[in-house]
Design an enzyme around this catalytic site. Structure first.
Site, PDB file in Angstrom:
ATOM      1  N   HIS A   1      -7.957  -5.329  -0.209  1.00 40.63           N
ATOM      2  CA  HIS A   1      -6.644  -4.697  -0.050  1.00 40.63           C
ATOM      3  C   HIS A   1      -5.914  -5.211   1.193  1.00 40.63           C
ATOM      4  O   HIS A   1      -4.695  -5.385   1.191  1.00 40.63           O
ATOM      5  CB  HIS A   1      -6.840  -3.179   0.038  1.00 40.63           C
ATOM      6  CG  HIS A   1      -5.572  -2.393   0.134  1.00 40.63           C
ATOM      7  ND1 HIS A   1      -4.591  -2.451  -0.840  1.00 40.63           N
ATOM      8  CD2 HIS A   1      -5.116  -1.540   1.082  1.00 40.63           C
ATOM      9  CE1 HIS A   1      -3.592  -1.654  -0.478  1.00 40.63           C
ATOM     10  NE2 HIS A   1      -3.875  -1.103   0.683  1.00 40.63           N
TER      11      HIS A   1
ATOM     12  N   SER B   1       0.836  -1.192   0.000  1.00 38.07           N
ATOM     13  CA  SER B   1       0.000   0.000   0.000  1.00 38.07           C
ATOM     14  C   SER B   1       0.881   1.256   0.000  1.00 38.07           C
ATOM     15  O   SER B   1       1.742   1.381  -0.878  1.00 38.07           O
ATOM     16  CB  SER B   1      -0.922  -0.042   1.219  1.00 38.07           C
ATOM     17  OG  SER B   1      -1.985   0.848   1.083  1.00 38.07           O
TER      18      SER B   1
ATOM     19  N   ASP C   1      -8.729  -6.661  -4.522  1.00 40.09           N
ATOM     20  CA  ASP C   1      -8.316  -5.337  -4.045  1.00 40.09           C
ATOM     21  C   ASP C   1      -8.824  -4.277  -5.025  1.00 40.09           C
ATOM     22  O   ASP C   1      -8.359  -4.203  -6.154  1.00 40.09           O
ATOM     23  CB  ASP C   1      -6.778  -5.300  -3.951  1.00 40.09           C
ATOM     24  CG  ASP C   1      -6.246  -3.981  -3.393  1.00 40.09           C
ATOM     25  OD1 ASP C   1      -7.019  -3.015  -3.271  1.00 40.09           O
ATOM     26  OD2 ASP C   1      -5.042  -3.936  -3.081  1.00 40.09           O
TER      27      ASP C   1
END
Lengths: 211, 401
Positions: free
Chosen positions: B370, B167, B337
């Protein structure tokens, strides 16, 4: 989770061994449609090549990367255009040509990316294939081509004679070496231009060079 | 099946969490020369809080930098000093894990602008004697990485064996590879993108507006006022948390199940488990995070655009001295995601291919969204182990005895 290291491979397909023989040591190699990475693994270990792979199926990609090989998920028909010209010494397409949507376009891209291209494919001119169609009137299903017509990923079959004709038609391409293999993966001849090669060879391997 | 704890509303003004005195190591940087910032200002001296695991080898070739995400911190493989929970990436980092601390020297630092010991908006501005609050300079991913590079310098390490993160951590990994290609042997950007998408900027803006709409925010000066915009920060966390999951995962976890009741109440209590869960996520977050830090770090992600300095051509960012980057890359994305979808990773892969870089890329099948990069995903961990071990062999690092 299982923390063990994946054991090294021991069984190497005969055609992969012959492809590896055509690659010089320490070369930069791109294996298009590298599957589970058997050839890349062999080339890395025995030839010390700087090897990369592209594979359509995610299972194969995960297997390759888990083995420490540099492989990306990608499609030969659409993703080869991303690579710069002359990025590799060899671009290899092993048992994948017949599964591409645009075999000629893929060949041209490979010849742009690498000076030398190695292609292996099942020979649809092999006598068992010819006889199967002639005698049964059904699409041939063999050990190497074990799919029914409605499920096969192999959408562009060709014979050894077809392939040599395409190479001649492309222009600026020399067949440097070829190997015609029998059912057991033994080399029958290195001359792909004869009627016998196209009749008795179950698969062909070609080393092409851009002039 | 996770049963979320029942949410209790703690009304009334509370002070911002006391985040001083946290365990771990500190390094003061930029004392001789302040660090220039992308926004034009400079920072220094400033503190970076970090944790290390394992032992640095004699030639200092086995260092791995782990970069944390938006609300992560340096406690990658330690029990968290505030929440008491295990380290956020213990699945991946530890003895015998893919990032093997018996083999590698692992460093994880709190980003600048953060609130876990590195200098951020809650710290005292030496010029005024008051907390910086929103007078803290706006920082970028590039600034975070520049600060990490100073830390790595101070630790005497020339080249990191590996930089890895998911991320926002993945953004830092990409920034490292582009800004310091000679200082990174292998880069592992996970579930990330080379630029923050419009949709992601939009979600961040919702979070920031929630914080700033809280009357306790006091134009950022809540520390001086003795208040805390906890409700605003909790709402920001709730909205963001939804983006970390997937519809399938939410449905699998909660469906339309009711929370500690037999029937809906025709009111605005948390009737549904998913509501209770989100309220709990929001309420527990404010105990460990500073609202102004949330504003600054989300902004840093919004501003991230790796191609911007290279005429919009991402491939150009990976060109080093006319050639392709020498860094070995492994990208990973997760099929469900939607915050950093696979297409974002693929765009980076295409750019790396365009310079014939050494790159691996896998998409992991999962319904966990995610957040999957933080969770038990054996296939993902096996890929990480294979890539890292393969790179270590190339780097000449010894295998474990």
């Amino acid at each position: 989770m299982d923390a063990t290291v994946i054991p090294p491979r021991t069984d190497i397909r005969g055609d992969l061994r012959r492809i590896a023989d055509m690659v010089s040591a320490q070369a930069r190699v791109l294996d298009v449609g590298c599957g589970d990475g058997a050839l890349l693994d062999l080339l890395t270990r025995e030839k010390g090549v700087d090897g990369r792979g592209m594979e359509l199926g995610m299972d194969g990609v995960r297997e390759c990367v888990s083995r420490g090989l540099s492989v990306i998920q990608g499609d030969a028909d659409t993703d080869l255009k991303d690579y710069p010209s002359d990025a590799f010494d060899y671009v290899i397409l092993s048992q994948t040509l017949q599964a591409t949507r645009d075999p000629r376009g893929v060949l041209l891209q490979m010849l742009r990316i690498g000076r030398r291209v190695i292609v292996s494919f099942p020979n649809f001119g092999y006598w068992r294939v010819r006889l199967a169609l002639l005698l049964t009137g059904r699409m041939p299903v063999t050990d190497r081509l074990g799919f029914q017509w409605w499920e096969t990923p192999n959408i562009h079959f060709c014979t050894i004679a077809d392939f040599t004709a395409l190479c001649a038609q492309l222009g600026g391409v020399t067949v440097e070496r070829s190997a015609i293999l029998d059912h057991a993966g033994r080399q029958l001849t290195s001359d792909a231009t004869t009627w016998r090669a196209n009749w008795s060879g179950e698969q062909g391997i070609f080393l092409l060079r851009r002039d | 099946m996770i049963t979320p704890p029942a949410y209790t509303d703690s009304s009334g003004a509370t002070a911002a969490p006391a985040l001083g005195g946290l365990p771990g190591q500190r390094m003061v940087l930029g004392a001789d020369r302040p660090m220039p910032l992308d926004g034009g200002g400079q920072l220094g001296p400033f503190t970076v809080a970090y944790q290390t695991y394992g032992t640095l080898n004699a030639d200092k070739s086995n260092a791995v930098l782990v970069c944390h995400a938006l609300t992560g911190d340096q406690y990658v493989a330690d029990r968290h000093p505030i929440t008491g929970k295990p380290g956020w990436w213990e699945m991946l980092v530890g003895p015998g894990k893919p990032v093997d601390t018996d083999r590698f020297f692992v460093i994880c630092s709190n980003v600048i602008g953060g609130c876990m010991g590195s200098t951020g908006p809650h710290d005292v501005n030496p010029a005024t004697g008051q907390p910086y609050a929103i007078d803290f300079p706006v920082i970028t991913i590039g600034d975070m990485v520049r600060a990490q590079a100073l830390l790595i310098d101070a630790l005497g390490i020339d080249q990191l064996f590996c930089v890895i993160g998911g991320s926002m951590g993945g953004m830092q990994v990409l920034q490292w590879a582009v800004a310091y290609p000679e200082r990174v042997f292998a880069a592992v950007p996970i579930a990330t993108a080379a630029r923050h998408s419009a949709q992601n900027i939009a979600f961040h803006e919702v979070g920031r507006q929630a914080i700033m709409a809280d009357p306790e925010w006091r134009d950022g000066a809540y520390q001086q006022a003795g208040t805390n915009p906890a409700r605003g920060l909790a709402v920001a966390r709730m909205a963001a948390h939804i983006t970390y999951l997937s519809e399938a995962a939410l449905h699998r976890k909660f469906g339309r199940n009711l929370q500690s009741r037999q029937a809906i109440t025709f009111g605005f209590d948390a009737d549904f488990q998913v509501e209770s869960y989100l309220r709990y996520q929001g309420a527990s977050f404010v105990d460990r995070f500073d609202a102004n830090s949330y504003l600054y770090i989300t902004r840093a992600m919004d501003y991230f655009d790796l191609a911007a300095e290279h005429g919009g051509q991402l491939a150009q960012a990976f060109r080093v001295g006319g050639k392709g980057t020498p860094v070995r890359f492994c990208l990973a994305s997760f099929s469900s995601d939607w915050l950093f979808p696979t297409s974002e990773s693929r765009a980076v892969v295409h750019a790396l291919n365009a310079v014939a870089a050494n790159v691996s890329f896998v998409e992991i099948e999962t319904d966990k969204g995610h957040d999957a990069f933080l969770l038990d995903e054996p296939e993902f961990h096996q890929v990480m182990r294979g890539f890292i071990n393969g790179c270590a062999d190339h780097r000449g690092l010894k295998r474990r005895a």
